[in-house]
Design a protein around this motif. Structure first.
Motif, short mmCIF file in Angstrom:
data_model
loop_
_atom_site.label_atom_id
_atom_site.label_comp_id
_atom_site.label_asym_id
_atom_site.label_seq_id
_atom_site.Cartn_x
_atom_site.Cartn_y
_atom_site.Cartn_z
N MET A 72 0.97 -0.74 -0.13
CA MET A 72 -0.36 0.02 -0.15
C MET A 72 0.73 1.50 0.26
SD MET A 72 -3.25 0.43 -0.17
CE MET A 72 -3.84 -0.12 0.40
N ALA A 73 2.21 1.31 0.51
CA ALA A 73 2.53 2.20 0.76
C ALA A 73 3.19 2.73 -0.40
CB ALA A 73 3.68 2.52 2.31
N SER A 74 4.21 1.86 -0.67
CA SER A 74 4.34 1.67 -2.95
C SER A 74 3.76 2.37 -3.50
CB SER A 74 5.54 0.34 -2.88
OG SER A 74 3.88 -0.39 -2.86
N SER A 75 2.48 2.06 -3.32
CA SER A 75 1.99 2.36 -4.68
C SER A 75 1.79 3.93 -3.99
CB SER A 75 0.00 1.42 -4.40
OG SER A 75 0.01 0.12 -4.54
N LYS A 76 1.01 4.35 -3.04
CA LYS A 76 1.13 5.67 -2.40
C LYS A 76 2.05 6.46 -2.76
CE LYS A 76 -0.84 8.60 1.07
NZ LYS A 76 -0.95 8.65 2.84
N SER A 77 3.61 5.67 -2.95
CA SER A 77 3.95 6.97 -3.70
C SER A 77 4.36 6.72 -5.10
CB SER A 77 5.93 6.27 -2.79
OG SER A 77 6.50 4.43 -2.75
N VAL A 78 3.95 6.01 -5.12
CA VAL A 78 4.21 6.20 -6.77
C VAL A 78 2.52 7.05 -7.37
CG1 VAL A 78 3.12 4.71 -8.77
CG2 VAL A 78 4.94 3.22 -7.12
N VAL A 79 2.03 7.45 -7.05
CA VAL A 79 0.92 7.61 -7.64
C VAL A 79 1.24 9.37 -6.83
CG1 VAL A 79 -1.68 9.22 -6.44
CG2 VAL A 79 -0.65 6.64 -7.22
N LEU A 80 1.97 9.78 -5.74
CA LEU A 80 1.87 10.94 -4.69
C LEU A 80 3.62 11.61 -5.93
CD1 LEU A 80 2.40 10.81 -1.37
CD2 LEU A 80 0.91 11.83 -2.12
N ALA A 81 4.15 10.85 -6.24
CA ALA A 81 5.38 11.32 -7.45
C ALA A 81 4.90 11.64 -8.70
CB ALA A 81 6.57 9.84 -7.86
N ALA A 82 3.42 10.42 -9.15
CA ALA A 82 2.81 11.37 -10.54
C ALA A 82 1.83 12.31 -10.20
CB ALA A 82 1.73 9.97 -10.87
N LEU A 83 1.35 12.71 -9.05
CA LEU A 83 0.55 14.18 -8.40
C LEU A 83 2.11 15.03 -8.52
CD1 LEU A 83 -1.83 15.28 -7.63
CD2 LEU A 83 -1.01 14.54 -5.50
N VAL A 84 2.89 15.34 -8.34
CA VAL A 84 3.63 15.97 -8.38
C VAL A 84 3.77 16.87 -9.82
CG1 VAL A 84 5.72 17.25 -7.32
CG2 VAL A 84 4.53 16.18 -5.55
N ALA A 85 4.78 15.88 -10.40
CA ALA A 85 4.88 15.24 -11.52
C ALA A 85 3.65 16.00 -13.11
CB ALA A 85 5.67 14.59 -12.13
N ASN A 86 2.45 16.04 -12.55
CA ASN A 86 1.65 16.35 -13.23
C ASN A 86 1.26 17.53 -13.10
OD1 ASN A 86 1.47 13.67 -15.18
ND2 ASN A 86 0.58 13.04 -13.68
N GLY A 87 1.11 18.18 -11.62
CA GLY A 87 0.76 19.53 -11.45
C GLY A 87 1.63 20.24 -12.22
#
Length: 317
Positions: free
Chosen positions: A1-16
């Motif tokens: 779960m933690a690894s999936s969340k870190s993947v999504v957070l990285a994508a959120l920062v990049a896409n924003g």
């Protein structure tokens, strides 16, 4: 779960960050490809928010109304992401590209102006697109590493098999988005470059249209993969056969009358088995045997959270 969340957070920062850069590039140059990519990044940013909501919601404890927990929330929100990817990013990008191709939309400006300074508009696009590739590569690297880890853990042959078999739709969605984003940035870069070299705006407009078609194609594939889990898919046949083998070879089991598996969330599998036990097995012995069998199944597949065994006679009663 933690690894999936870190993947999504990285994508959120990049896409924003990329969305801001692309929109600024469009305002300065009017490039159709840049506007298509802006739609793409805005959609992706919203999608990461949906995925984070799915992770948080899916982690809630089981309740009376949801006795098996909320794990399927991640499947639902990943499905919403595929709809947004198709309906907002894909459709709007394709529509704008088509409009530019038919002469009804804006085209790439030869000059851009910022704070009173004028410079070639193509420089803005190159800077924005290369910056976008850098940001998106960071997010892609995180998602790629997590999916590679899952492939190694499960012994899958590669990403194609992982796409069909994984229950971690959050990481799958993030990796799909990042892959499409890099392809879209590449198309936009080629379109802008060809327009600069030839002076023909059709290349820039065609890139916008192709980006939209690419997004819609991936969105349909992603929706299909999420649908199978939303509808209650079982384990892949090879994995389920391995569990059945353990039950069939169990000393106290005479026969299997029924055997079912179903995903209730990423890495959350429910197993039910209707079993006929050997004649003469006493109640206490049967209870101990069932407990040991449940432990053996969970040891064989750590994603199994619950095992329900129903003793039956050989005639199914």
């Amino acid at each position: 779960m933690a690894s999936s969340k870190s993947v999504v957070l990285a994508a959120l920062v990049a896409n924003g960050a990329i969305a801001v850069l692309k929109f600024g590039g469009f305002l300065l140059t009017g490039s159709p490809a840049m506007l298509s990519e802006t739609y793409h990044s805005i959609s992706d940013t919203g999608n990461q928010v949906f995925l984070l909501v799915g992770i948080r919601y899916g982690a809630r404890d089981a309740t009376r109304s949801h006795p098996f927990g909320y794990g399927k929330a991640q499947f639902f929100y990943s499905f919403l992401v595929s709809v947004m990817l198709f309906g907002i990013a894909g459709w709007e990008s394709a529509k704008h590209g088509y409009s530019a191709l038919t002469g009804h939309g804006r085209v790439l400006s030869a000059q851009a102006e910022f704070l009173g300074f004028q410079f070639p508009g193509v420089w803005v696009n190159y800077a924005v697109l290369l910056g976008g590739i850098a940001f998106e590569s960071y997010a892609f690297k995180k998602a790629y590493a997590e999916m590679s880890r899952q492939i190694n853990d499960h012994g899958w042959s590669g990403f194609r098999e992982a796409f069909r078999r994984t229950s971690d739709t959050t990481t799958l969605t993030a990796l799909t988005e990042d892959t499409v984003a890099l392809l879209g940035l590449g198309l936009a870069l080629v379109g802008v470059f060809l327009t600069e070299q030839t002076g023909d705006h059709v290349y820039d407009a065609a890139a916008a249209l192709l980006i939209g078609v690419l997004l819609m194609g991936f969105a349909v594939a992603l929706a299909w993969e999420n649908k199978r889990l939303l509808l209650g898919e079982s384990l892949p046949k090879s994995d389920e056969d391995e569990l059945r083998r353990i039950v069939e070879e169990w000393d106290d089991v005479a026969s299997i009358e029924g055997f079912r598996t179903v995903y209730f969330g990423p890495n959350d599998i429910i197993v039910t088995a209707d079993l006929a036990f050997n004649d003469g097995l006493k109640t206490n012995g049967m209870d101990d045997s069932i407990t040991a069998l449940e432990d053996a199944l969970k040891a064989a597949n750590p994603a199994i959270s619950k095992v329900y065994v129903e003793p039956e006679s050989d005639d199914g009663t």
